[in-house]
Design a protein around this motif. Structure first.
Motif, PDB file in Angstrom:
ATOM      1  N   PRO A  20      -0.624   3.010 -10.183  1.00 54.73           N
ATOM      2  CA  PRO A  20      -0.523   1.676 -10.790  1.00 54.73           C
ATOM      3  C   PRO A  20       0.792   0.975 -10.498  1.00 54.73           C
ATOM      4  CG  PRO A  20      -0.213   3.386 -12.446  1.00 54.73           C
ATOM      5  CD  PRO A  20      -0.632   4.088 -11.183  1.00 54.73           C
ATOM      6  N   ASP A  21       1.795   1.698  -9.974  1.00 52.76           N
ATOM      7  CA  ASP A  21       3.088   1.085  -9.697  1.00 52.76           C
ATOM      8  C   ASP A  21       3.264   0.731  -8.221  1.00 52.76           C
ATOM      9  OD1 ASP A  21       3.161   3.687  -8.818  1.00 52.76           O
ATOM     10  OD2 ASP A  21       5.104   4.181  -9.692  1.00 52.76           O
ATOM     11  N   VAL A  22       2.199   0.823  -7.435  1.00 54.19           N
ATOM     12  CA  VAL A  22       2.232   0.474  -6.013  1.00 54.19           C
ATOM     13  C   VAL A  22       1.314  -0.739  -5.809  1.00 54.19           C
ATOM     14  CG1 VAL A  22       1.704   1.260  -3.680  1.00 54.19           C
ATOM     15  CG2 VAL A  22       2.674   2.852  -5.335  1.00 54.19           C
ATOM     16  N   PRO A  23       1.794  -1.808  -5.128  1.00 60.36           N
ATOM     17  CA  PRO A  23       1.011  -3.046  -5.030  1.00 60.36           C
ATOM     18  C   PRO A  23      -0.098  -3.029  -3.976  1.00 60.36           C
ATOM     19  CG  PRO A  23       3.122  -3.338  -3.961  1.00 60.36           C
ATOM     20  CD  PRO A  23       3.155  -1.962  -4.586  1.00 60.36           C
ATOM     21  N   PHE A  24      -0.486  -1.862  -3.493  1.00 58.80           N
ATOM     22  CA  PHE A  24      -1.597  -1.759  -2.553  1.00 58.80           C
ATOM     23  C   PHE A  24      -2.246  -0.397  -2.765  1.00 58.80           C
ATOM     24  CE2 PHE A  24       2.438  -0.716  -0.489  1.00 58.80           C
ATOM     25  CZ  PHE A  24       2.236   0.599  -0.136  1.00 58.80           C
ATOM     26  N   ASP A  25      -3.527  -0.293  -2.431  1.00 63.17           N
ATOM     27  CA  ASP A  25      -4.231   0.970  -2.676  1.00 63.17           C
ATOM     28  C   ASP A  25      -4.559   1.730  -1.407  1.00 63.17           C
ATOM     29  OD1 ASP A  25      -6.322  -0.463  -1.555  1.00 63.17           O
ATOM     30  OD2 ASP A  25      -7.741  -0.092  -3.202  1.00 63.17           O
ATOM     31  N   ARG A  26      -4.098   1.196  -0.234  1.00 59.98           N
ATOM     32  CA  ARG A  26      -4.391   1.873   1.029  1.00 59.98           C
ATOM     33  C   ARG A  26      -3.279   1.599   2.043  1.00 59.98           C
ATOM     34  NH1 ARG A  26      -9.889  -1.159   1.494  1.00 59.98           N
ATOM     35  NH2 ARG A  26      -9.557  -0.870  -0.722  1.00 59.98           N
ATOM     36  N   MET A 267       9.373   3.768 -10.226  1.00 60.57           N
ATOM     37  CA  MET A 267       9.928   2.801  -9.283  1.00 60.57           C
ATOM     38  C   MET A 267      11.210   2.130  -9.775  1.00 60.57           C
ATOM     39  SD  MET A 267       8.161   2.968  -6.590  1.00 60.57           S
ATOM     40  CE  MET A 267       6.556   3.279  -5.887  1.00 60.57           C
ATOM     41  N   GLN A 268      11.359   1.967 -11.099  1.00 56.59           N
ATOM     42  CA  GLN A 268      12.509   1.209 -11.591  1.00 56.59           C
ATOM     43  C   GLN A 268      13.304   1.911 -12.673  1.00 56.59           C
ATOM     44  OE1 GLN A 268      11.167  -2.794 -12.462  1.00 56.59           O
ATOM     45  NE2 GLN A 268      10.844  -3.223 -10.303  1.00 56.59           N
TER      46      GLN A 268
END
Length: 314
Positions: A20-26, A267-268
């Motif tokens: 959920p903390d990554v802005p892409f799924d692939r 991430m932060q």
């Protein structure tokens, strides 16, 4: 270091994630290992998993996927495939020096342009300029976004942190060239290292905004598994007077440890210092009129034609 190449026999091109903390799924990564040699690289443990050193082996013993284009064509052609933005360079840099010889990233872009697939490139290399012809056409179709990673504007610090990556000034020039060609380009302020690079957050945003970056994100330093020991050793070697303060602040942002992997703070970070860094970033983001990245077009996607040997009956 002398680079040794090994064929990667992976049977698939696309790696999926549900983080959920990554802005892409692939994502697609044509290489494993990275010649840039960034001491902080969170991908280093993947080499230990392959039975190699996450230190020098990661920087010099590279796996490459010569058939990556064929694999991706097959996967994009599948009837069940549903289009969504695909990231290039999410694990190791898709424009690391060996790309000059092998050209795997360019072959992927040629395929992605052909089928109008929304794509995000993440790199700290000026080599991305080589492919501006493709990127310009993809930009006209709203199918491309480039994120240039900038860790520090201090060339001496950058040389020690990222010994074979493009110099900070060169990355600013790359942002200028991409922006001048109307290719959507942003800056990834990453990794932010407490007390070492975090004083530069505002300066990095100002310099990249002036160069033409329109959007920005930041990521706190991540030190999973073997990376923690490598970074701590590097810190004591190059910045012995600051080492303990840097390590203490990292622990403060990670609940007392050098790293925690849960999605809520991976991430932060967490705690007062991490919140202060986030506030500084967002205030500068707003003051400099950065914008949210423009959504990439999905509706234009057309599956590539499969090169099947078996003829159709109809």
């Amino acid at each position: 270091l002398k680079t040794t190449l090994i064929v990667d026999s992976s049977r698939s091109a696309i790696s999926y994630n549900d983080s959920p903390d990554v802005p892409f799924d692939r994502s697609v990564n044509p290489y494993r290992g990275c010649e840039h040699g960034c001491v902080y690289c969170y991908a280093r443990p993947s080499h230990a998993w392959l039975g190699h050193s996450p230190g020098l082996d990661f920087e010099s013993l590279l796996y490459y996927k010569p058939n990556i284009g064929e694999l991706l064509t097959r996967e994009l052609s599948a009837r069940t495939y549903q289009c969504a933005p695909l990231a290039l360079g999410s694990n190791t840099d898709c424009y690391q020096p060996v790309e000059r010889r092998l050209g795997l990233t360019r072959s992927l872009l040629e395929l992605l342009e052909q089928c109008h697939h929304p794509t995000v490139i993440i790199t700290k290399s000026a080599l991305v300029e080589r492919d501006m012809d493709i990127l310009t056409r993809m930009a006209q179709q709203q199918c491309i976004q480039v994120m240039i990673s900038v860790t520090s504007l201090n060339s001496a610090l950058s040389r020690k942190l990222e010994p074979r990556a493009a110099a900070p000034k060169r990355r600013l020039q790359t942002i200028e060239k991409l922006a001048a060609a109307d290719i959507p380009v942003g800056v990834l302020v990453a990794p932010v290292i407490p007390a070492l690079t975090d004083p530069e957050i505002e300066n990095i945003l100002e310099a990249t905004r002036q160069a033409g970056a329109s959007h920005a994100r930041w990521i706190m330093l991540r030190l999973p598994r073997e990376v923690a020991g490598l970074f701590e050793e590097w810190l004591h070697q190059h910045y012995p007077g600051q080492a303990q303060r840097v390590l203490n602040l990292i622990r403060e942002t990670r609940g007392g440890a050098l790293y925690r992997s849960d999605f809520s703070q991976r991430m932060q970070g967490q705690g007062d210092y991490a919140r202060l860094l986030a506030q500084r970033f967002h205030l500068a983001f707003k003051r400099l009129n950065f914008t949210a990245s423009t959504p990439l077009a999905r509706s234009k996607f057309t599956a590539p034609a499969k090169n099947d040997r078996q003829m159709s009956l109809l």
